[in-house]
Scaffold this motif. Structure first.
Motif, PDB file in Angstrom:
ATOM      1  N   ALA A  92       0.733  -1.233   0.130  1.00  0.00           N
ATOM      2  CA  ALA A  92      -0.090   0.199  -0.030  1.00  0.00           C
ATOM      3  C   ALA A  92       0.933   0.728  -0.046  1.00  0.00           C
ATOM      4  CB  ALA A  92      -0.819   0.422   0.580  1.00  0.00           C
ATOM      5  N   ALA A  93       2.053   1.128   0.588  1.00  0.00           N
ATOM      6  CA  ALA A  93       3.057   2.176   1.144  1.00  0.00           C
ATOM      7  C   ALA A  93       3.853   2.333  -0.263  1.00  0.00           C
ATOM      8  CB  ALA A  93       3.839   2.127   1.488  1.00  0.00           C
ATOM      9  N   LEU A  94       4.107   1.194  -0.523  1.00  0.00           N
ATOM     10  CA  LEU A  94       4.656   1.882  -2.632  1.00  0.00           C
ATOM     11  C   LEU A  94       3.825   2.259  -4.168  1.00  0.00           C
ATOM     12  CD1 LEU A  94       7.165  -1.036  -2.555  1.00  0.00           C
ATOM     13  CD2 LEU A  94       7.997   0.924  -2.543  1.00  0.00           C
ATOM     14  N   THR A  95       2.494   1.448  -3.462  1.00  0.00           N
ATOM     15  CA  THR A  95       1.477   1.227  -4.854  1.00  0.00           C
ATOM     16  C   THR A  95       1.262   3.075  -5.114  1.00  0.00           C
ATOM     17  OG1 THR A  95       0.652  -0.313  -4.690  1.00  0.00           O
ATOM     18  CG2 THR A  95      -0.472   1.037  -5.985  1.00  0.00           C
ATOM     19  N   PRO A  96       1.378   3.943  -4.626  1.00  0.00           N
ATOM     20  CA  PRO A  96       1.039   5.126  -5.225  1.00  0.00           C
ATOM     21  C   PRO A  96       2.445   5.843  -6.042  1.00  0.00           C
ATOM     22  CG  PRO A  96       0.435   5.182  -2.942  1.00  0.00           C
ATOM     23  CD  PRO A  96       1.005   3.630  -2.998  1.00  0.00           C
ATOM     24  N   LEU A  97       3.449   5.350  -5.528  1.00  0.00           N
ATOM     25  CA  LEU A  97       4.723   5.294  -6.520  1.00  0.00           C
ATOM     26  C   LEU A  97       4.502   5.773  -7.824  1.00  0.00           C
ATOM     27  CD1 LEU A  97       7.466   5.058  -3.335  1.00  0.00           C
ATOM     28  CD2 LEU A  97       6.404   7.048  -3.951  1.00  0.00           C
ATOM     29  N   LEU A  98       3.619   4.004  -8.282  1.00  0.00           N
ATOM     30  CA  LEU A  98       3.934   4.243  -8.973  1.00  0.00           C
ATOM     31  C   LEU A  98       3.794   5.381 -10.580  1.00  0.00           C
ATOM     32  CD1 LEU A  98       2.199   0.776  -9.372  1.00  0.00           C
ATOM     33  CD2 LEU A  98       4.439   0.567  -9.588  1.00  0.00           C
ATOM     34  N   ASN A  99       2.664   6.457  -9.973  1.00  0.00           N
ATOM     35  CA  ASN A  99       2.624   7.219 -10.126  1.00  0.00           C
ATOM     36  C   ASN A  99       2.767   8.770 -10.114  1.00  0.00           C
ATOM     37  OD1 ASN A  99      -0.162   5.699 -11.630  1.00  0.00           O
ATOM     38  ND2 ASN A  99      -0.513   5.988  -9.902  1.00  0.00           N
ATOM     39  N   ASP A 100       4.581   8.475  -9.497  1.00  0.00           N
ATOM     40  CA  ASP A 100       5.137   9.800  -8.762  1.00  0.00           C
ATOM     41  C   ASP A 100       5.432   9.780 -10.108  1.00  0.00           C
ATOM     42  OD1 ASP A 100       7.098   9.957  -6.291  1.00  0.00           O
ATOM     43  OD2 ASP A 100       7.748  10.884  -8.201  1.00  0.00           O
ATOM     44  N   ARG A 101       6.508  11.779  -9.993  1.00  0.00           N
ATOM     45  CA  ARG A 101       6.472  12.209 -11.298  1.00  0.00           C
ATOM     46  C   ARG A 101       7.743  12.251 -11.866  1.00  0.00           C
ATOM     47  NH1 ARG A 101       6.622  15.375  -6.716  1.00  0.00           N
ATOM     48  NH2 ARG A 101       7.845  16.516  -5.657  1.00  0.00           N
ATOM     49  N   ASP A 102       7.931  11.800 -10.431  1.00  0.00           N
ATOM     50  CA  ASP A 102       9.681  10.984 -11.206  1.00  0.00           C
ATOM     51  C   ASP A 102      10.090   9.821 -11.723  1.00  0.00           C
ATOM     52  OD1 ASP A 102      12.187  10.382 -11.001  1.00  0.00           O
ATOM     53  OD2 ASP A 102      13.165  11.429  -9.924  1.00  0.00           O
ATOM     54  N   PRO A 103       9.935   9.672 -12.881  1.00  0.00           N
ATOM     55  CA  PRO A 103      10.583   7.732 -13.155  1.00  0.00           C
ATOM     56  C   PRO A 103      11.237   6.659 -12.604  1.00  0.00           C
ATOM     57  CG  PRO A 103      11.454   9.981 -15.397  1.00  0.00           C
ATOM     58  CD  PRO A 103      10.692  10.188 -13.525  1.00  0.00           C
ATOM     59  N   ASP A 104      12.049   7.776 -11.818  1.00  0.00           N
ATOM     60  CA  ASP A 104      13.237   7.211 -11.007  1.00  0.00           C
ATOM     61  C   ASP A 104      12.363   6.071  -9.841  1.00  0.00           C
ATOM     62  OD1 ASP A 104      14.965   7.358 -12.675  1.00  0.00           O
ATOM     63  OD2 ASP A 104      16.745   8.959 -11.873  1.00  0.00           O
ATOM     64  N   VAL A 105      11.699   6.937  -9.244  1.00  0.00           N
ATOM     65  CA  VAL A 105      10.257   6.868  -8.158  1.00  0.00           C
ATOM     66  C   VAL A 105       9.847   4.883  -8.583  1.00  0.00           C
ATOM     67  CG1 VAL A 105       9.069   7.276  -6.192  1.00  0.00           C
ATOM     68  CG2 VAL A 105      11.072   8.325  -6.956  1.00  0.00           C
ATOM     69  N   GLN A 106       9.070   5.755  -9.887  1.00  0.00           N
ATOM     70  CA  GLN A 106       8.166   4.735 -10.029  1.00  0.00           C
ATOM     71  C   GLN A 106       9.103   3.100 -10.488  1.00  0.00           C
ATOM     72  OE1 GLN A 106       7.306   6.868 -14.428  1.00  0.00           O
ATOM     73  NE2 GLN A 106       4.798   6.699 -13.291  1.00  0.00           N
ATOM     74  N   LEU A 107       9.813   3.748 -11.223  1.00  0.00           N
ATOM     75  CA  LEU A 107      10.829   2.385 -11.221  1.00  0.00           C
ATOM     76  C   LEU A 107      11.082   1.453  -9.837  1.00  0.00           C
ATOM     77  CD1 LEU A 107      12.174   0.036 -12.916  1.00  0.00           C
ATOM     78  CD2 LEU A 107      14.338   1.882 -13.447  1.00  0.00           C
ATOM     79  N   ALA A 108      11.585   2.113  -9.142  1.00  0.00           N
ATOM     80  CA  ALA A 108      12.005   1.334  -7.743  1.00  0.00           C
ATOM     81  C   ALA A 108      11.281   0.881  -7.396  1.00  0.00           C
ATOM     82  CB  ALA A 108      13.377   2.527  -7.191  1.00  0.00           C
ATOM     83  N   ALA A 109       9.801   2.442  -7.559  1.00  0.00           N
ATOM     84  CA  ALA A 109       8.832   1.239  -7.183  1.00  0.00           C
ATOM     85  C   ALA A 109       8.533  -0.210  -7.412  1.00  0.00           C
ATOM     86  CB  ALA A 109       7.137   2.492  -6.822  1.00  0.00           C
ATOM     87  N   ALA A 110       8.583  -0.085  -8.150  1.00  0.00           N
ATOM     88  CA  ALA A 110       7.850  -1.372  -9.613  1.00  0.00           C
ATOM     89  C   ALA A 110       8.470  -2.294  -9.155  1.00  0.00           C
ATOM     90  CB  ALA A 110       8.363  -0.681 -10.947  1.00  0.00           C
ATOM     91  N   ARG A 111      10.417  -2.195  -8.640  1.00  0.00           N
ATOM     92  CA  ARG A 111      11.336  -2.919  -8.164  1.00  0.00           C
ATOM     93  C   ARG A 111      10.389  -3.979  -6.704  1.00  0.00           C
ATOM     94  NH1 ARG A 111      17.319  -0.807  -7.727  1.00  0.00           N
ATOM     95  NH2 ARG A 111      17.615  -3.311  -7.152  1.00  0.00           N
ATOM     96  N   GLY A 112      10.438  -2.977  -6.003  1.00  0.00           N
ATOM     97  CA  GLY A 112       9.815  -3.931  -4.254  1.00  0.00           C
ATOM     98  C   GLY A 112       8.714  -4.437  -5.269  1.00  0.00           C
ATOM     99  N   LEU A 113       6.878  -3.876  -5.706  1.00  0.00           N
ATOM    100  CA  LEU A 113       6.215  -4.376  -6.122  1.00  0.00           C
ATOM    101  C   LEU A 113       6.693  -5.382  -6.742  1.00  0.00           C
ATOM    102  CD1 LEU A 113       3.762  -1.369  -6.485  1.00  0.00           C
ATOM    103  CD2 LEU A 113       3.819  -2.860  -5.239  1.00  0.00           C
ATOM    104  N   GLY A 114       7.595  -5.397  -7.550  1.00  0.00           N
ATOM    105  CA  GLY A 114       7.716  -7.421  -8.449  1.00  0.00           C
ATOM    106  C   GLY A 114       7.974  -8.344  -7.484  1.00  0.00           C
ATOM    107  N   TYR A 115       8.055  -7.956  -6.154  1.00  0.00           N
ATOM    108  CA  TYR A 115       8.479  -8.917  -5.547  1.00  0.00           C
ATOM    109  C   TYR A 115       6.939  -9.320  -4.536  1.00  0.00           C
ATOM    110  CZ  TYR A 115      13.482  -8.970  -6.274  1.00  0.00           C
ATOM    111  OH  TYR A 115      14.710  -8.923  -7.273  1.00  0.00           O
ATOM    112  N   LEU A 116       6.494  -8.200  -4.513  1.00  0.00           N
ATOM    113  CA  LEU A 116       4.766  -8.062  -3.189  1.00  0.00           C
ATOM    114  C   LEU A 116       3.689  -8.551  -3.839  1.00  0.00           C
ATOM    115  CD1 LEU A 116       6.650  -5.628  -1.457  1.00  0.00           C
ATOM    116  CD2 LEU A 116       6.120  -7.173  -0.025  1.00  0.00           C
ATOM    117  N   ALA A 117       3.563  -7.715  -5.510  1.00  0.00           N
ATOM    118  CA  ALA A 117       2.733  -7.052  -5.859  1.00  0.00           C
ATOM    119  C   ALA A 117       2.701  -8.031  -7.386  1.00  0.00           C
ATOM    120  CB  ALA A 117       1.528  -6.737  -5.708  1.00  0.00           C
TER     121      ALA A 117
END
Length: 252
Positions: A92-117
């Motif tokens: 739940a904490a990572l998911t909003p970052l998928l829409n972050d204005r910074d693509p580096d943040v989006q990618l970092a969040a996606a890496r974590g969610l790739g394991y979690l969800a």
């Protein structure tokens, strides 16, 4: 003169509370980032996780990306073990970052969610959006290639990009793309032409993964079978063995 002993941990120079105050205070980005790193070294992963989740909402993109990356790396290395409740909270904490204005943040969040969800629809949408960007650096391409292997629902867009990245200039990108195609199994059938070419890559890891992937995609055309026969005599023993196993699987 006796030599001065260096501390076992350079961040022991300040207590945890001081580092927390520095991270959450009005110091410059460099000082706050140093505090984040210090806390990651001083606290056990389970305790540091609370700090990380708070940092995911930090105004500084660099710190948001660092927090999301810490989660992904800790999960990959199994330094962080989450129960069901913690998994839901971190997701739940990572998911909003998928829409972050910074693509580096989006990618970092996606890496974590790739394991979690990995089945999360928003994750798939973000990966497709990132894949379609034309300004990706090789490091980002490598990470996205790995994620395409973790998140099969990326589908045709992911496979098509992996096919292109198999001919990337950087070896890390080619290696990650070939390994992802291995994980995709029969989904990678459209990449047979590129995998055949990859059997002649200068990097053994690329050749090995290409050989393994060809053994998993299903029936192969004659030229692909012949390419595997040649790879079965590769100068690298591991590559040769991978090709031999794939030949055995393909020919029955």
């Amino acid at each position: 003169m006796a030599s001065r002993r260096l501390p076992a941990n350079p961040y022991d120079s300040q207590p945890v509370d001081a580092w927390l105050a520095q991270l959450r205070g009005n110091a410059g980005l460099e000082e706050r980032y140093r505090a984040f790193v210090a806390l990651s070294e001083l606290l056990e992963p389970a305790k540091f996780l609370d700090v990380v989740c708070q940092t995911l909402a930090d105004p500084a993109g660099d710190l948001r990306a660092a927090a999301a990356t810490w989660i992904a790396v800790s999960l990959r290395r199994r330094r962080l073990i989450l129960d069901a409740v913690a998994t839901d909270a971190v997701t739940a904490a990572l998911t909003p970052l998928l829409n972050d204005r910074d693509p580096d943040v989006q990618l970092a969040a996606a890496r974590g969610l790739g394991y979690l969800a990995p089945q999360l629809p928003a994750l798939v949408s973000t990966l497709i959006s990132l894949i379609e960007r034309g300004d990706l650096q090789p490091t980002s391409q490598t990470l996205l290639a790995e994620l395409c292997g973790q998140v099969p629902n990326v589908g045709n867009q992911g496979t098509a990009q992996l096919r292109r990245w198999l001919s990337a200039e950087q070896a890390d990108v080619r290696e990650a793309s070939a390994a992802a195609l291995v994980r995709l199994g029969t989904t990678a059938i459209g990449a047979i032409p590129e995998l055949v070419i990859a059997l002649e890559d200068e990097e053994p890891l690329v050749r090995e993964s290409a050989a393994i992937a060809l053994g998993q995609v299903g029936p192969l055309p004659v030229d692909a079978v012949e390419a595997l026969r040649e790879a079965a005599a590769d100068e690298d023993e591991i590559v040769a063995q991978a090709a031999q196993r794939s030949l055995a699987a393909v020919l029955g």
